[in-house]
Write an enzyme that holds these catalytic residues in place. Structure first.
Site, PDB file in Angstrom:
ATOM      1  N   LYS A 175       0.860  -1.185   0.000  1.00 22.49           N
ATOM      2  CA  LYS A 175       0.000   0.000   0.000  1.00 22.49           C
ATOM      3  C   LYS A 175       0.895   1.234   0.000  1.00 22.49           C
ATOM      4  CE  LYS A 175      -1.966   2.736   2.977  1.00 22.49           C
ATOM      5  NZ  LYS A 175      -1.870   3.973   2.185  1.00 22.49           N
ATOM      6  N   GLU A 251       9.786   1.309  10.836  1.00 17.03           N
ATOM      7  CA  GLU A 251      10.782   2.360  10.581  1.00 17.03           C
ATOM      8  C   GLU A 251      10.046   3.682  10.726  1.00 17.03           C
ATOM      9  OE1 GLU A 251      13.886   1.935  10.228  1.00 17.03           O
ATOM     10  OE2 GLU A 251      14.061  -0.182   9.751  1.00 17.03           O
ATOM     11  N   CYS A 285      13.325  11.300   7.083  1.00 19.01           N
ATOM     12  CA  CYS A 285      13.348  10.780   8.458  1.00 19.01           C
ATOM     13  C   CYS A 285      14.716  10.990   9.082  1.00 19.01           C
ATOM     14  CB  CYS A 285      12.977   9.302   8.460  1.00 19.01           C
ATOM     15  SG  CYS A 285      13.948   8.332   7.288  1.00 19.01           S
ATOM     16  N   GLU A 379       9.311  16.398  15.426  1.00 23.24           N
ATOM     17  CA  GLU A 379       9.753  16.209  14.037  1.00 23.24           C
ATOM     18  C   GLU A 379       8.962  17.180  13.158  1.00 23.24           C
ATOM     19  OE1 GLU A 379       8.550  12.606  11.918  1.00 23.24           O
ATOM     20  OE2 GLU A 379      10.581  12.434  11.110  1.00 23.24           O
TER      21      GLU A 379
HETATM   22  P1  NAD Z   1       2.124   8.163   7.985  1.00 19.63           P
HETATM   23  O1  NAD Z   1       2.376   7.354   9.215  1.00 19.63           O
HETATM   24  O2  NAD Z   1       1.118   9.224   8.014  1.00 19.63           O
HETATM   25  O3  NAD Z   1       1.722   7.227   6.767  1.00 19.63           O
HETATM   26  C1  NAD Z   1       2.561   6.175   6.327  1.00 19.63           C
HETATM   27  C2  NAD Z   1       1.701   5.117   5.681  1.00 19.63           C
HETATM   28  O4  NAD Z   1       0.868   4.522   6.667  1.00 19.63           O
HETATM   29  C3  NAD Z   1       0.760   5.640   4.593  1.00 19.63           C
HETATM   30  O5  NAD Z   1       0.728   4.700   3.546  1.00 19.63           O
HETATM   31  C4  NAD Z   1      -0.573   5.723   5.320  1.00 19.63           C
HETATM   32  O6  NAD Z   1      -1.681   5.611   4.473  1.00 19.63           O
HETATM   33  C5  NAD Z   1      -0.485   4.518   6.237  1.00 19.63           C
HETATM   34  N1  NAD Z   1      -1.324   4.570   7.435  1.00 19.63           N
HETATM   35  C6  NAD Z   1      -1.719   5.665   8.127  1.00 19.63           C
HETATM   36  N2  NAD Z   1      -2.493   5.290   9.179  1.00 19.63           N
HETATM   37  C7  NAD Z   1      -2.570   3.932   9.147  1.00 19.63           C
HETATM   38  C8  NAD Z   1      -3.209   2.958   9.955  1.00 19.63           C
HETATM   39  N3  NAD Z   1      -3.937   3.292  11.034  1.00 19.63           N
HETATM   40  N4  NAD Z   1      -3.080   1.659   9.634  1.00 19.63           N
HETATM   41  C9  NAD Z   1      -2.337   1.288   8.572  1.00 19.63           C
HETATM   42  N5  NAD Z   1      -1.716   2.159   7.746  1.00 19.63           N
HETATM   43  C10 NAD Z   1      -1.812   3.474   8.035  1.00 19.63           C
HETATM   44  O7  NAD Z   1       3.567   8.725   7.571  1.00 19.63           O
HETATM   45  P2  NAD Z   1       3.907   9.700   6.353  1.00 19.63           P
HETATM   46  O8  NAD Z   1       3.426  11.068   6.718  1.00 19.63           O
HETATM   47  O9  NAD Z   1       3.483   9.083   5.072  1.00 19.63           O
HETATM   48  O10 NAD Z   1       5.492   9.659   6.348  1.00 19.63           O
HETATM   49  C11 NAD Z   1       6.294  10.538   7.051  1.00 19.63           C
HETATM   50  C12 NAD Z   1       6.841   9.873   8.305  1.00 19.63           C
HETATM   51  O11 NAD Z   1       7.588   8.704   7.932  1.00 19.63           O
HETATM   52  C13 NAD Z   1       7.816  10.739   9.071  1.00 19.63           C
HETATM   53  O12 NAD Z   1       7.580  10.606  10.439  1.00 19.63           O
HETATM   54  C14 NAD Z   1       9.178  10.127   8.716  1.00 19.63           C
HETATM   55  O13 NAD Z   1      10.178  10.374   9.647  1.00 19.63           O
HETATM   56  C15 NAD Z   1       8.826   8.694   8.602  1.00 19.63           C
HETATM   57  N6  NAD Z   1       9.817   7.982   7.792  1.00 19.63           N
HETATM   58  C16 NAD Z   1      10.653   7.092   8.411  1.00 19.63           C
HETATM   59  C17 NAD Z   1      11.634   6.422   7.678  1.00 19.63           C
HETATM   60  C18 NAD Z   1      12.562   5.433   8.337  1.00 19.63           C
HETATM   61  O14 NAD Z   1      13.224   4.696   7.622  1.00 19.63           O
HETATM   62  N7  NAD Z   1      12.636   5.384   9.658  1.00 19.63           N
HETATM   63  C19 NAD Z   1      11.751   6.663   6.306  1.00 19.63           C
HETATM   64  C20 NAD Z   1      10.877   7.565   5.698  1.00 19.63           C
HETATM   65  C21 NAD Z   1       9.911   8.215   6.463  1.00 19.63           C
END
Ligand code: NAD
Length: 480
Positions: A175, A251, A285, A379
């Site tokens: 997804k 992650e 991130c 963040e």
């Molecule tokens: P997000 O958590 O809002 O969404 C990530 C994914 O999760 C999306 O596909 C979203 O649709 C899905 N999602 C949201 N709620 C959900 C639920 N209840 N159940 C299942 N899936 C769900 O994150 P974002 O805004 O897309 O990404 C940014 C974040 O990601 C930042 O915090 C960043 O630091 C982190 N990030 C971490 C890494 C790493 O390797 N540690 C890498 C890239 C980004």
């Protein structure tokens, strides 16, 4: 307008409900693609396909050489379609096209090539025992994987999950983030062309809560959940995974510390510190968003750092030369804007930057903010860095570790002993000394604290995406 559909069981399909949503180009602020809006029913269809492909299909039973060749073929096709893949992410989320072609695409291709070779060449262990037995290990594919990805490095993050999962013989339902559906669909089509059997790689578009994401984490037919995204979302997914005792890899977010000692090579430190916070408009991130500079060089460093920040070209991500594009969506822009607008109220001083045109934020440098302010603690996920002076090494380490996150940290010094000492003292999954973002895909990648659970990369990915099995063999005495 571009049409984007799910890929389920080897075919491009619409949602069972027929619903659609739009992906918006953050530079033009206009919808550019119409996307199938999945729900729990579509997620279940995809899990059914992945389950059947795993339980009955050839993929997990195929020889490693054959599977590896298909992964390499996908790498070839991605290279041939590099422009299409690059344009997809740039239009979906505003990342400069030059970054896509120079960084994200090559790395995404490498993810497949690396794990194609890693899985083919990897070995198990043989454990001789004293008692007329020996033990050997087998790494067997885990089953059906739910992969849930963020929008900040869409293709790169997705391939980082898919490549090891597929290389080790699993089947996957991916997804993508709702803001960045396009490149995943191109990838899904290329995978079919490369020879992936139907149901091995499924792509379902839609939202997280009460939608596709939640369904993919609650389905008991799923054997592994790999998630990259916000720490709060990670907690929800961990809860969902716990209900089925499904192993989960998380992650999550970061608030990376960057320590510049007085004996650092300043050109190197300024170069990497700029890259660490302003590349991808700070939507990283690993961003070095907390910058600590030793007092002797503080003023000089801040002056050079601000000058370098001002020299960055902000604008249309499709224009050659653009280094900082718009933020990825209206919602995300509003979040980052609220941090920028709060700088003064939080006690900070904006040395350069501020809001730009449309959904852009100019590279923003803040000094004087108290360490307790939101600017240091949360963040921001935008091109905003807070800077403070420090006097001693132990003070810098304590400040760097004073965060609920722990994904990565950086340090700049020409003192070899200090570099090793501080690297060991920092609480983070990765520490970069005198560099940033350099990766070896065999190395562990992941975070401590609110930055995640588990590690990815090389054998760490193998251990997550397989069920390691011990086989104990009796060695019978020879008949005399
Ligand atoms: P997000 O958590 O809002 O969404 C990530 C994914 O999760 C999306 O596909 C979203 O649709 C899905 N999602 C949201 N709620 C959900 C639920 N209840 N159940 C299942 N899936 C769900 O994150 P974002 O805004 O897309 O990404 C940014 C974040 O990601 C930042 O915090 C960043 O630091 C982190 N990030 C971490 C890494 C790493 O390797 N540690 C890498 C890239 C980004």
């Amino acid at each position: 307008m571009e049409q984007i559909r799910h890929i389920i069981d080897g075919a491009e399909v619409d949602s069972a409900s027929g619903a659609r949503f739009h992906s918006v180009d953050p530079w033009t602020q206009q919808p550019w693609a119409e996307v199938a809006l999945g729900d729990a029913e579509d997620a279940a269809r995809a899990v059914t396909a992945a389950r059947r492909a795993f339980d009955e299909g050839p993929w997990p039973r195929m020889g490693r050489t054959e599977r590896s060749a298909i992964l390499h073929r996908l790498g070839d096709l991605m290279t041939e379609h590099a422009d299409e893949l690059a344009l997809a992410d740039t239009t979906d989320m505003g990342k400069p096209l030059a970054d896509m072609t120079k960084k994200d695409i090559p790395r995404s291709v490498l993810n497949f090539r690396f794990f194609a070779d890693h899985s083919r060449l990897s070995t198990g262990e043989a454990l001789p025992m004293d008692s007329g037995h020996h033990v050997y290990t087998r790494y067997e594919p885990a089953g059906v994987v739910s992969a849930i990805a963020p929008w900040n490095f869409p293709l790169m993050m997705e391939t980082w999950k898919l490549a090891p999962a597929l290389a080790w013989g699993n089947t996957v339902v991916l997804k993508p983030a709702e803001d960045t559906p396009a490149s995943a669909s191109v990838l899904g089509r290329l995978a079919l062309e490369a020879g992936f059997p139907p149901g091995v790689l499924n792509v379902v578009h839609g939202y997280g809560p009460n939608s596709v994401g939640a369904a993919l984490t609650a389905d008991p037919r799923v054997d592994r959940i790999t998630f990259t995204g916000e720490s709060g979302t990670g907690r929800i997914i961990a809860g969902s995974a716990a209900a089925n005792l499904t192993p989960v890899s998380l992650e999550l977010g970061g608030k990376g510390a960057n320590i510049v000692f007085a004996d650092a090579d300043l050109d190197t430190a300024v170069h990497w510190s700029i890259e660490a916070i302003f590349s991808n408009a700070g939507q990283v991130c690993l961003a070095g968003s907390r910058l600590y500079v030793q007092r002797e060089i503080y003023d000089e460093f801040v002056e050079r750092f601000c000058a370098a920040a001002e020299a960055l070209v902000v604008g249309d991500p499709k224009q050659a030369g653009t280094q900082v594009g718009p933020l990825a969506s209206a919602e995300h822009y509003k979040k980052v804007r609220s941090f920028v607008e709060s700088i003064e109220a939080e006690g900070g001083r904006m040395r350069t930057g501020g809001l730009g045109d449309g959904w852009t934020v100019r590279p923003t440098v803040v000094t004087d903010a108290p360490q307790t302010s939101r600017l240091w603690r949360e963040e921001i996920f935008g091109p905003v860095v807070v800077v403070a002076p420090f006097d001693t090494e132990s003070e810098a380490v304590a400040a760097a570790n004073d965060t609920p996150y722990g994904l990565n940290a950086m340090l700049f010094t020409e003192n070899l002993s200090r570099a090793h000492r501080v690297a060991a003292a920092l609480k983070a999954g990765t520490v970069w000394a005198n560099c940033f973002f350099i990766r070896d895909l065999r190395a562990p990648f992941g975070g401590v604290g609110n930055s995640g659970v588990g590690r990815e990369g090389g054998n760490f990915s193998r251990d997550f995406f397989t069920e390691p099995k011990a086989v104990v063999m009796a060695i019978a005495e020879a008949a005399s």
